[in-house]
Design a protein around this motif. Sequence first.
Motif, short mmCIF file in Angstrom:
data_model
loop_
_atom_site.label_atom_id
_atom_site.label_comp_id
_atom_site.label_asym_id
_atom_site.label_seq_id
_atom_site.Cartn_x
_atom_site.Cartn_y
_atom_site.Cartn_z
N LYS A 62 2.87 -10.72 0.13
CA LYS A 62 2.64 -11.33 1.41
C LYS A 62 3.81 -11.74 2.15
CE LYS A 62 -1.90 -13.50 0.96
NZ LYS A 62 -3.09 -14.46 0.85
N GLU A 63 4.92 -12.18 1.33
CA GLU A 63 6.49 -12.44 1.69
C GLU A 63 7.01 -11.12 2.29
OE1 GLU A 63 9.60 -14.66 2.82
OE2 GLU A 63 7.52 -15.32 2.21
N LEU A 64 6.69 -9.82 1.49
CA LEU A 64 7.66 -8.65 1.83
C LEU A 64 6.73 -8.05 2.73
CD1 LEU A 64 8.23 -7.54 -2.03
CD2 LEU A 64 9.66 -8.61 -0.10
N PHE A 65 5.42 -7.97 3.18
CA PHE A 65 4.76 -7.15 4.35
C PHE A 65 4.19 -7.80 5.34
CE2 PHE A 65 5.06 -4.97 0.47
CZ PHE A 65 5.25 -3.50 0.59
N SER A 66 4.59 -7.67 6.38
CA SER A 66 4.06 -8.14 7.59
C SER A 66 3.10 -7.43 8.27
CB SER A 66 5.00 -8.59 8.78
OG SER A 66 5.52 -7.17 9.38
N GLU A 67 2.26 -7.50 9.20
CA GLU A 67 0.95 -7.00 9.77
C GLU A 67 1.49 -5.74 10.77
OE1 GLU A 67 -1.96 -7.44 9.09
OE2 GLU A 67 -1.85 -9.40 8.17
N GLN A 68 2.80 -5.88 11.03
CA GLN A 68 3.40 -4.92 11.76
C GLN A 68 4.04 -3.81 11.30
OE1 GLN A 68 4.03 -8.35 12.42
NE2 GLN A 68 2.30 -8.43 14.02
N ASP A 69 4.50 -4.09 9.97
CA ASP A 69 5.13 -3.26 9.13
C ASP A 69 4.46 -1.78 8.79
OD1 ASP A 69 7.43 -5.02 8.82
OD2 ASP A 69 6.84 -5.57 6.99
N GLU A 70 5.32 -0.83 8.79
CA GLU A 70 4.76 0.53 8.47
C GLU A 70 4.77 0.64 7.05
OE1 GLU A 70 4.92 4.24 10.96
OE2 GLU A 70 6.83 3.24 11.57
N ILE A 71 3.79 0.99 6.32
CA ILE A 71 3.73 1.12 4.98
C ILE A 71 3.37 2.62 4.39
CG2 ILE A 71 2.67 0.33 2.95
CD1 ILE A 71 1.91 -2.20 4.44
N MET A 72 3.95 3.08 3.20
CA MET A 72 3.49 3.99 2.44
C MET A 72 2.85 3.55 1.19
SD MET A 72 6.07 7.20 2.74
CE MET A 72 6.68 7.94 4.54
N LEU A 73 1.65 3.89 0.96
CA LEU A 73 0.86 3.56 -0.18
C LEU A 73 1.12 4.95 -1.12
CD1 LEU A 73 -0.85 1.62 -1.84
CD2 LEU A 73 -2.96 2.75 -0.91
N VAL A 74 1.88 4.69 -2.30
CA VAL A 74 2.06 5.92 -2.95
C VAL A 74 1.50 5.93 -4.61
CG1 VAL A 74 3.98 7.33 -3.84
CG2 VAL A 74 4.26 6.33 -1.73
N THR A 75 0.79 6.77 -4.87
CA THR A 75 0.32 6.71 -6.25
C THR A 75 0.76 7.91 -7.07
OG1 THR A 75 -1.75 7.92 -5.91
CG2 THR A 75 -1.67 5.53 -5.70
N ASN A 76 1.32 7.77 -8.35
CA ASN A 76 1.59 8.54 -9.12
C ASN A 76 0.37 8.87 -10.13
OD1 ASN A 76 4.22 8.90 -8.02
ND2 ASN A 76 5.42 8.00 -9.85
N ALA A 77 -0.22 10.27 -10.15
CA ALA A 77 -1.15 10.25 -11.13
C ALA A 77 -0.51 10.94 -12.39
CB ALA A 77 -2.40 11.16 -10.50
N TYR A 78 -0.89 10.65 -13.64
CA TYR A 78 -0.42 11.28 -14.57
C TYR A 78 -1.49 12.18 -15.21
CZ TYR A 78 2.99 7.63 -13.88
OH TYR A 78 3.90 7.03 -13.35
#
Length: 221
Positions: A62-78
């Motif tokens: 919550k401290e790092l991400f605001s509602e306006q921020d653009e985010i990339m949700l990344v997953t590494n599948a092994y």
Amino acid sequence: MELNEYLAYSFPGLHLKPSLFNQWHIGIHFELGENLYQFKYGNKLNLDLFELVYSQATAIFKELFSEQDEIMLVTNAYLHIWNKKIVKAPKVYKQFLKNKELKHNIRQKTLPVMIDDEGNPSEYYISQFHVKCKKGDLNYPLLIKATCNKDFHLKPKLGKHKGAYGPDVFFVNISKNIIYYIYDDRGCEVIATNKETIVPLTIIRSGLPNITEMRLKGCLT
């Protein structure tokens, strides 16, 4: 801008994999759980620990991400190297994306075979997925719980491909150039291109519930 381009421009030389703190010159490593143990009374899980870790990891998010921020949700599948079939996106996106339309925007790339600690090729390669979203598109409280539950029979779960182990999840704030990675219930890493964006985490530490330890790199004046 796609993930590869973004990382090459903002985090040159960084590999989006565990141990971000050791790869980058500005970062914070948090140990979570206030020295509590995962088990109590024999093999009974210590649910108080997990509730504490959930609250710590969520407070940092919550401290790092605001509602306006653009985010990339990344997953590494092994995946095992013998698995050459078309790989579906991890259940992370189906379970924790509130905006279901975004599933059509998921991108995938195949990374080279992993190298073990002794420099030898392992039995796994990485299939990496990402999608652009906003904070409101994510059920982030449940996703954070799932990342903390990675090694235990607790729900929610991240899910995993047959024969492999669970994926790693990275929250990339492309508006502020911050990457947040929770490796499991033991701790998390935050790196950034500008120390000013994450220094507030050091200031509000007293407000974060019972952080065990915090190591800094490049955040001190």
